[in-house]
Design an enzyme around this catalytic site. Structure first.
Site, PDB file in Angstrom:
ATOM      1  N   LYS A   1       0.840  -1.200   0.000  1.00  0.00           N
ATOM      2  CA  LYS A   1       0.000   0.000   0.000  1.00  0.00           C
ATOM      3  C   LYS A   1       0.872   1.246   0.000  1.00  0.00           C
ATOM      4  O   LYS A   1       1.937   1.257   0.633  1.00  0.00           O
ATOM      5  CB  LYS A   1      -0.910  -0.038   1.239  1.00  0.00           C
TER       6      LYS A   1
ATOM      7  N   SER B   1      -9.759   1.667   2.802  1.00  0.00           N
ATOM      8  CA  SER B   1      -8.920   2.429   1.896  1.00  0.00           C
ATOM      9  C   SER B   1      -7.854   1.596   1.183  1.00  0.00           C
ATOM     10  O   SER B   1      -7.274   2.074   0.209  1.00  0.00           O
ATOM     11  CB  SER B   1      -8.228   3.570   2.656  1.00  0.00           C
TER      12      SER B   1
ATOM     13  N   SER C   1      -9.931  -0.512   6.931  1.00  0.00           N
ATOM     14  CA  SER C   1      -9.349  -0.395   5.594  1.00  0.00           C
ATOM     15  C   SER C   1      -8.708  -1.644   5.001  1.00  0.00           C
ATOM     16  O   SER C   1      -8.400  -1.667   3.812  1.00  0.00           O
ATOM     17  CB  SER C   1      -8.336   0.739   5.566  1.00  0.00           C
TER      18      SER C   1
HETATM   19  N1  GLN Z   1     -13.167   4.245   6.322  1.00  0.00           N
HETATM   20  C1  GLN Z   1     -12.487   4.577   7.528  1.00  0.00           C
HETATM   21  C2  GLN Z   1     -12.008   6.008   7.468  1.00  0.00           C
HETATM   22  O1  GLN Z   1     -12.249   6.614   6.497  1.00  0.00           O
HETATM   23  C3  GLN Z   1     -11.353   3.660   7.770  1.00  0.00           C
HETATM   24  C4  GLN Z   1     -10.191   3.947   6.935  1.00  0.00           C
HETATM   25  C5  GLN Z   1      -8.962   3.175   7.326  1.00  0.00           C
HETATM   26  O2  GLN Z   1      -9.060   2.143   7.981  1.00  0.00           O
HETATM   27  N2  GLN Z   1      -7.805   3.705   6.968  1.00  0.00           N
HETATM   28  O3  GLN Z   1     -11.420   6.524   8.362  1.00  0.00           O
END
Ligand code: GLN
Length: 431
Positions: free
Chosen positions: A36, A111, A135
């Site tokens: 990532k 994400s 995410s």
């Molecule tokens: N969707 C969640 C957020 O926007 C989690 C994102 C993540 O785990 N990085 O914060």
């Protein structure tokens, strides 16, 4: 360097395609592991999905990158993501959305959407993602692969660009539980450079024997907003676990009511502080130094942060400001404590909790236009981050041709048990 949808990468799974070679042979020899783009790679651009970091090349490797390269992994590139990890669909990427291999008109989840798409489409055998509030698990569920958010403190965050550091962990993603477990084993080696890390390496135990295991099913995991067809699929998966000898226990997790609010106040507060460093001086496009500093910083941040990142910095700064701190940040920490207490109480009676990973299947790209509806999608994944406990998503069939994930949550430092139950399920449905 290639960007956007190309012949080589039609799903836009990667922000940067770059072959980073292994350093030594090992347990990952011959295996591709996509990384990532918020995890630092020495000499290879690391953007966090943000325009403010385009062109930024880290001078060092993250600890996890060191570990996989020393075990023989080849890194085919850096994967697409919501900017700084802020999102649940990868539509908030500064480099265009990633597409779901099962249906390119749909989101990958986020994400870590690029990591999930790369694995699900076969562009990489395994991937590293990060999980602050779901995410890893969300895109794993939406793309039909396995993903684990490890216990907080089990994986070094050295070299991970921070979004909300009290919540996030790096974790493995793969097509099978065994692959996911192998990658977890490799990346869980101790590193003193992350002060929150504990020296408790993951030692896999995949025998698939879950006889006598007690699995709790909180009613709140099937509450409002959960698509009935998804709920039905997951209940069937839970009955498979029961068929394998686990005891299913209906239970309650009342703190779920406050978990999402507590998460969004906490993550935006931490983000407002963590992202203060992106001001055009050390990182990102240069500020205009002739202007007064606050104007110069404001300009760079206005131009190069995307709208969701700006929104969260504003919310977080507000929540932490004098006069509001107690009302928002302080209260969120109280709610966070309630979530922790709920898990401790439940884990005295059961070994694991089971439910859906996501309330729905992957939505269409562009379908969710208001931020709140996107935040609501995280309701089932954020509690594990608030409490620091491990949680995995394992594919459990489809609804209208789109993958559904079964989420299994365990006690802190019992990632092995979580993965073994996931393995039992995976093998159980195969048989
Ligand atoms: N969707 C969640 C957020 O926007 C989690 C994102 C993540 O785990 N990085 O914060």
């Amino acid at each position: 360097m290639v960007r956007g949808e190309t012949q080589q990468d039609p799903l836009n799974a990667f922000i940067t395609l770059a072959e980073i070679p292994p350093r030594a042979p090992g347990r990952l020899s011959g295996i591709t592991v996509a990384v990532k783009d918020n995890i630092s790679t020495r000499g290879v651009e690391t953007t966090c999905g943000s325009r403010i970091l385009s062109g930024y090349v880290p001078p060092y490797d993250a600890h996890v990158v060191d570990l996989i390269r020393n075990e023989g992994a080849l890194i085919p590139g850096k994967t697409n993501m919501d900017e700084f990890g802020m999102g649940s669909s990868t539509e908030n990427s500064g480099f265009g959305p990633a597409r779901n291999p099962r249906d390119p008109e749909r989101v990958t989840g986020g994400s870590s959407g690029g990591s999930a798409a790369a694995v699900a489409s076969g562009m990489a055998r395994m991937a590293l993602g990060t999980d602050t509030g779901g995410s890893i698990r969300c895109p794993a569920a939406f793309c039909g692969i396995v993903g684990l958010k490890p216990t907080y403190g089990r994986i070094s965050r050295y070299g991970l660009v921070a979004y909300a550091n009290s919540l996030e962990q790096i974790g493995p993603m793969a097509l099978s539980v065994a692959d996911c477990s192998l990658l977890m084993e490799v990346i869980s080696r101790f590193d003193a450079r992350d002060a929150t890390m504990q020296d408790r390496p993951y030692l896999p135990r995949l025998d698939g024997d879950i006889r006598g295991m007690r699995i709790g099913v909180p009613a709140e995991f099937f509450g409002e907003g959960v698509d009935p067809a998804v709920a039905d699929r997951v209940r069937k998966a839970i009955s498979v676990l029961e068929g394998l000898g686990a005891a299913i226990v209906e239970c309650a997790m009342p703190s779920m009511e406050y978990a999402l609010a507590a998460y969004y106040v906490t993550c935006t507060s931490e983000a407002s502080s963590n992202l203060a460093r992106f001001d055009g001086v050390r990182y990102g496009p240069a500020s205009d130094y002739k202007k007064p500093w606050h104007e110069a910083f404001q300009e760079v941040r206005m131009q190069h942060f995307g709208p969701e990142v700006r929104r969260r910095i504003l919310i977080g700064t507000f929540a932490l400001s004098a006069g509001y701190y107690g009302k928002y940040y302080g209260k969120a920490q109280v709610a966070r404590e309630h979530v922790r207490e709920d898990y401790s109480r439940l884990f005295q009676e059961v070994d694991l909790l089971a439910g859906p990973t996501m309330p729905t299947v992957a939505w269409k790209i562009g379908e969710k236009s208001d931020p709140l509806s996107m935040y609501l999608a995280d309701i089932l994944t954020v509690p594990a981050n608030l409490a620091g406990v491990p949680a995995a998503s394992v594919p459990c069939g489809t609804v209208q041709g789109l993958p559904v994930g079964l989420q299994l949550t365990g006690r802190a430092f019992e990632d092995e048990l979580v993965m073994n139950a996931a393995y039992a399920y995976e093998q159980g449905v195969k048989a």
